[in-house]
Design a protein around this motif. Sequence first.
Motif, mmCIF file in Angstrom:
data_model
loop_
_atom_site.group_PDB
_atom_site.id
_atom_site.type_symbol
_atom_site.label_atom_id
_atom_site.label_comp_id
_atom_site.label_asym_id
_atom_site.label_seq_id
_atom_site.Cartn_x
_atom_site.Cartn_y
_atom_site.Cartn_z
ATOM 1 N N THR A 166 -4.475 -5.959 12.053
ATOM 2 C CA THR A 166 -4.107 -7.199 13.033
ATOM 3 C C THR A 166 -4.972 -7.654 13.066
ATOM 4 O O THR A 166 -6.179 -8.879 13.254
ATOM 5 C CB THR A 166 -3.416 -6.233 14.434
ATOM 6 O OG1 THR A 166 -2.398 -6.059 14.102
ATOM 7 C CG2 THR A 166 -3.910 -7.765 15.080
ATOM 8 N N GLU A 167 -6.345 -6.855 13.026
ATOM 9 C CA GLU A 167 -8.171 -7.061 13.272
ATOM 10 C C GLU A 167 -8.195 -7.875 12.219
ATOM 11 O O GLU A 167 -8.858 -9.118 12.095
ATOM 12 C CB GLU A 167 -9.221 -5.839 12.658
ATOM 13 C CG GLU A 167 -9.325 -5.430 13.809
ATOM 14 C CD GLU A 167 -10.247 -3.539 13.623
ATOM 15 O OE1 GLU A 167 -10.619 -4.324 12.596
ATOM 16 O OE2 GLU A 167 -10.468 -3.324 14.319
ATOM 17 N N ILE A 168 -7.107 -8.127 10.438
ATOM 18 C CA ILE A 168 -7.367 -8.822 9.688
ATOM 19 C C ILE A 168 -6.940 -10.429 10.191
ATOM 20 O O ILE A 168 -7.025 -11.597 9.944
ATOM 21 C CB ILE A 168 -6.874 -8.472 8.513
ATOM 22 C CG1 ILE A 168 -8.118 -7.154 7.844
ATOM 23 C CG2 ILE A 168 -6.770 -9.309 7.160
ATOM 24 C CD1 ILE A 168 -7.368 -6.082 6.784
ATOM 25 N N ASP A 169 -6.016 -9.801 10.514
ATOM 26 C CA ASP A 169 -4.845 -10.784 10.444
ATOM 27 C C ASP A 169 -5.685 -12.281 12.095
ATOM 28 O O ASP A 169 -5.729 -13.380 11.487
ATOM 29 C CB ASP A 169 -3.522 -10.848 11.406
ATOM 30 C CG ASP A 169 -2.872 -12.027 11.673
ATOM 31 O OD1 ASP A 169 -2.654 -13.039 10.439
ATOM 32 O OD2 ASP A 169 -1.516 -11.990 13.031
ATOM 33 N N GLU A 170 -6.546 -11.569 12.494
ATOM 34 C CA GLU A 170 -6.509 -12.190 13.492
ATOM 35 C C GLU A 170 -8.277 -13.391 12.747
ATOM 36 O O GLU A 170 -8.362 -13.845 13.684
ATOM 37 C CB GLU A 170 -7.883 -11.316 15.213
ATOM 38 C CG GLU A 170 -6.967 -11.027 15.660
ATOM 39 C CD GLU A 170 -7.525 -9.039 17.121
ATOM 40 O OE1 GLU A 170 -8.210 -9.160 16.174
ATOM 41 O OE2 GLU A 170 -6.670 -8.806 17.797
ATOM 42 N N SER B 114 0.638 -1.200 -0.358
ATOM 43 C CA SER B 114 0.165 -0.110 0.614
ATOM 44 C C SER B 114 0.548 1.055 -0.163
ATOM 45 O O SER B 114 1.530 1.210 0.385
ATOM 46 C CB SER B 114 -1.356 -0.081 1.136
ATOM 47 O OG SER B 114 -1.737 1.168 1.407
ATOM 48 N N PRO B 115 0.420 1.753 -0.876
ATOM 49 C CA PRO B 115 0.691 3.304 -0.954
ATOM 50 C C PRO B 115 0.995 4.286 0.224
ATOM 51 O O PRO B 115 0.527 5.966 0.080
ATOM 52 C CB PRO B 115 1.234 4.104 -2.187
ATOM 53 C CG PRO B 115 -0.611 3.808 -2.699
ATOM 54 C CD PRO B 115 -0.625 2.177 -2.021
ATOM 55 N N ILE B 116 -0.401 4.257 0.603
ATOM 56 C CA ILE B 116 -0.619 4.886 2.678
ATOM 57 C C ILE B 116 -1.045 3.956 2.730
ATOM 58 O O ILE B 116 -0.085 2.897 3.334
ATOM 59 C CB ILE B 116 -2.357 4.819 1.652
ATOM 60 C CG1 ILE B 116 -3.031 4.008 1.783
ATOM 61 C CG2 ILE B 116 -2.799 6.120 0.608
ATOM 62 C CD1 ILE B 116 -4.824 4.154 1.333
ATOM 63 N N ASP B 117 -0.603 4.924 4.579
ATOM 64 C CA ASP B 117 -0.245 4.027 5.756
ATOM 65 C C ASP B 117 -1.793 3.292 5.955
ATOM 66 O O ASP B 117 -2.960 4.093 5.739
ATOM 67 C CB ASP B 117 -0.048 5.310 6.391
ATOM 68 C CG ASP B 117 1.746 5.375 6.536
ATOM 69 O OD1 ASP B 117 2.148 4.859 5.877
ATOM 70 O OD2 ASP B 117 1.693 6.401 7.178
ATOM 71 N N LEU B 118 -1.546 2.684 7.056
ATOM 72 C CA LEU B 118 -3.221 1.608 6.988
ATOM 73 C C LEU B 118 -2.449 1.367 8.145
ATOM 74 O O LEU B 118 -1.809 0.942 8.309
ATOM 75 C CB LEU B 118 -2.947 0.462 6.194
ATOM 76 C CG LEU B 118 -3.856 0.485 4.585
ATOM 77 C CD1 LEU B 118 -3.838 -1.387 4.500
ATOM 78 C CD2 LEU B 118 -5.464 0.680 4.364
ATOM 79 N N LYS B 119 -3.751 1.561 9.096
ATOM 80 C CA LYS B 119 -3.072 1.332 10.796
ATOM 81 C C LYS B 119 -2.989 -0.134 11.424
ATOM 82 O O LYS B 119 -3.894 -1.441 10.749
ATOM 83 C CB LYS B 119 -4.131 2.168 11.432
ATOM 84 C CG LYS B 119 -4.476 3.873 11.112
ATOM 85 C CD LYS B 119 -5.670 3.567 12.147
ATOM 86 C CE LYS B 119 -6.184 4.947 11.767
ATOM 87 N NZ LYS B 119 -5.130 6.404 11.482
#
Length: 140
Positions: free
Chosen positions: A110-114, A100-105
Amino acid sequence: MIVVAILADLVLIALPGFLRARDTAQNARFSSDLRTATAGFEMYAAEHTRYPAEAAAGVMPPGMEQYLRGVQWTQRNSLGAVWDWDFEQGYATAVVCTESPIDLKPARMTEIDEKIDNGVLATGAFRERTPNRRWAFIIE
């Protein structure tokens, strides 16, 4: 003036819920696309006894068109990132990445990883490769 104030209050109340719902939908779409892509690469490998060749970010790997149906591989994904296929890049044999060229929090990733792995971006199959910029799902 009172009507405008009431509308402003309603917007302030509804906006956080809307943003959470949007993020949840985008995360679900990303997770689904990641699973589809991973399954596509595994199917390709099963049928051809090897994974497809390395491809640049945003470029469809050779021979993967039929395996990646439903995933908009050459366009930005639901998180605004670009898909990338890493093959034999030293850290793993076969990896589906998103950059991503933009910063993702980090909390969002981590929510996706969970949902898809172990909830820890430093370990497991889904990992952060470059802080706040590149994430990898290791197939093999």
